[in-house]
Design an enzyme around this catalytic site. Structure first.
Site, PDB file in Angstrom:
ATOM      1  N   HIS A  26     -14.379 -13.355  -1.849  1.00  0.00           N
ATOM      2  CA  HIS A  26     -14.595 -11.916  -2.045  1.00  0.00           C
ATOM      3  C   HIS A  26     -15.794 -11.522  -1.198  1.00  0.00           C
ATOM      4  O   HIS A  26     -16.884 -12.017  -1.447  1.00  0.00           O
ATOM      5  CB  HIS A  26     -14.860 -11.620  -3.522  1.00  0.00           C
ATOM      6  N   ASP A  69      -8.059 -11.700  -3.011  1.00  0.00           N
ATOM      7  CA  ASP A  69      -9.456 -11.400  -3.323  1.00  0.00           C
ATOM      8  C   ASP A  69      -9.826 -11.945  -4.709  1.00  0.00           C
ATOM      9  O   ASP A  69      -9.221 -11.563  -5.722  1.00  0.00           O
ATOM     10  CB  ASP A  69      -9.654  -9.885  -3.275  1.00  0.00           C
ATOM     11  N   SER A  88     -17.365  -4.769  -1.069  1.00  0.00           N
ATOM     12  CA  SER A  88     -16.953  -4.579  -2.461  1.00  0.00           C
ATOM     13  C   SER A  88     -17.119  -3.105  -2.881  1.00  0.00           C
ATOM     14  O   SER A  88     -16.570  -2.228  -2.201  1.00  0.00           O
ATOM     15  CB  SER A  88     -17.764  -5.519  -3.352  1.00  0.00           C
TER      16      SER A  88
END
Ligand SMILES: *[C@@H]1O[C@H](CO)[C@@H](O)[C@H](O)[C@H]1NC(C)=O
Ligand SMILES: *[C@@H]1O[C@H](CO)[C@@H](O)[C@H](O)[C@H]1NC(C)=O
Length: 440
Positions: free
Chosen positions: A379, A312, A217
């Site tokens: 994610h 995502d 991320s």
């Protein structure tokens, strides 16, 4: 997430257990003969237990060893300026390798969104993402960080490090003076990076035969940003590569045709004075554009692996259909559970997939790069066994993510995997949220 615009975009799946703690979410397995799934509300320990059970239930028993790893604070952090948003020392967790892995190093840069203004950075100062005073003294290492060879076949006996994220701008700011507005703010991600590298080099990283910089991320974006510098710190004859997981954020228009993430990034770049940092930033570019992976990658020469899903979950919730662009809440159900998207929404999601594929295809000419773009609604996929490597993990061309990443890292084959369109892949574990990822 604050209204009308996100003041603190948090990408908590970078820390899967924290995410489970915050949200009541369910994993749903789409089986060939119908859904074989259980949706459950979870607390921190229950999640860890269930993930472990779902894995151990169908794999050979292994010698159990503690996967809890202690926090090390950077020495003389204040002197070096390697401090979190609130001025507390930054830190990392190190688990030593052994045997054939003792001269190999895997580093993981933690993620967790960004803060765009003093107000949102102030609230971050009171959390693990802005202060080591709130950080856990021990955390669990799972997935790519695990020391269990069945869960992490290629890297389990390496030296493994998780570097904590507490600067609010993907380890990239370096504002000399602390900003003051009643409280002090420190924007020192770059110095945190340098201080942690300095310590790890002394602890053996400088003699590495192979090294792998990874991140998830906002930590995936940090991986793009620091990949070449990492390479430069290591011996010339060592094998060095990078992996960005869930970090390929797209500069796309949202459902109301606004560029929400670009505006957000523009605030982050301005707040932490990142404009002069990147050589790819030009005068005629919007400041926010400088911070997108598609721009950052243009400068990178070290081999990078891009691990991302085409749908995502964080980007769907915060980039494609942010709350401020959906006043009628017509996207709410779909953002929480991809199975509830109607045909118009699915078409927009397929558009997002195409944007990612177009951006990735620009990378094809980069020698020795790899990618794995699956079609699961998640994610960050490298940090737990269920998505990284287990008998029930998602697969593309019958390879788990761990298989694909290992094959690429060790040059066992070229890896450029692109999954078919949602909902074609029956091995996906699509997340089901009870509310969107929250800001802090
Ligand atoms: C500084 O703090 C004051 C009061 O806390 C606030 O009104 C003001 O907006 C802050 N300035 C910035 C730049 O955030
Ligand atoms: C898929 O991979 C598994 C183990 O990795 C193997 O046992 C199986 O035969 C493979 N299936 C196909 C269709 O190749």
């Amino acid at each position: 997430m604050a209204s009308p615009a996100p003041s603190s975009a948090s990408a908590p799946a970078s820390h899967q257990l924290r995410l489970c703690h915050q949200l009541r979410l369910g994993w749903r397995r789409r089986g060939r003969g119908g859904a074989v799934g259980a949706t459950f509300s979870v607390a921190l320990l229950a999640a860890a237990l269930l993930l472990a059970l779902s894995y151990y239930a169908s794999s050979p028993p292994t010698a159990s060893s503690s996967a809890l790893v202690g926090l090390t604070l950077v020495r003389r952090a204040k002197e070096k300026g390697a401090v979190c948003l609130d001025g507390s020392p930054s830190g990392y967790h190190l688990q030593r390798g052994s045997g054939t892995g003792s001269r190999s190093w895997l580093l993981h840069l933690e993620g967790g969104g960004w803060c765009r203004n003093l107000r949102s950075c102030a609230s971050r100062q009171k959390s693990v993402l802005g202060s080591s005073r709130y950080m856990e003294h021990q955390i669990e290492f799972a997935g790519i960080l695990s020391n269990d060879r069945f869960q992490n076949p290629d890297f389990y006996n390496w030296n493994r490090v998780k570097i904590r994220y507490c600067d609010g701008a993907s380890f990239s700011g370096d504002v000399k003076d602390e900003l003051q507005n009643g409280t002090k703010f420190f924007f020192r991600g770059q110095r945190i990076w340098e201080a942690v590298m300095g310590e790890l080099l002394l602890k053996g990283l400088s003699h590495a035969k192979q090294a792998f910089l990874t991140g998830c991320s906002a930590g995936g974006l940090a991986t793009f940003i620091h990949c070449d510098n990492f390479r430069a710190l290591l011996p010339r004859d060592s094998r060095v590569k990078c992996l960005a997981d869930g970090g390929f954020f797209l500069d796309v228009e949202d459902i109301s045709r606004k560029r929400t993430l670009r505006a957000f990034y523009s605030d982050v770049v301005r707040l932490q004075d990142l404009g002069g940092k990147f050589s790819h930033c030009s005068q005629n570019m919007d400041l926010g554009q400088c911070f997108f992976p598609s721009e950052v990658v243009k400068d990178i020469i070290t081999p990078v692996f891009v691990l991302n899903t085409a749908y995502d979950a964080w980007q769907v919730q915060h980039v494609l259909a942010p709350e401020a662009s959906d006043p009628q809440h017509s996207w709410l159900e779909c953002k929480l559970d991809i199975r509830k998207c109607d045909s118009d929404q699915l078409e927009i999601l397929q558009g997002l997939r195409k944007e990612l594929h177009d951006a990735i295809s620009e990378l094809k000419h980069k020698r020795n790069w790899g990618f794995f773009i699956d079609s699961c609604f998640v994610h960050c996929q490298s940090l737990n066994s269920l998505t990284w490597h287990s008998p029930s993990s998602p697969r593309v061309n019958n390879k788990t993510i761990a298989d694909a990443v290992g094959d690429w890292f060790f040059d066992r084959r070229e890896v450029k995997e692109i999954d078919c369109e949602y909902p074609c892949n029956p091995t996906c574990h699509n997340l089901v949220f009870s509310r969107p990822f929250k800001g802090r």
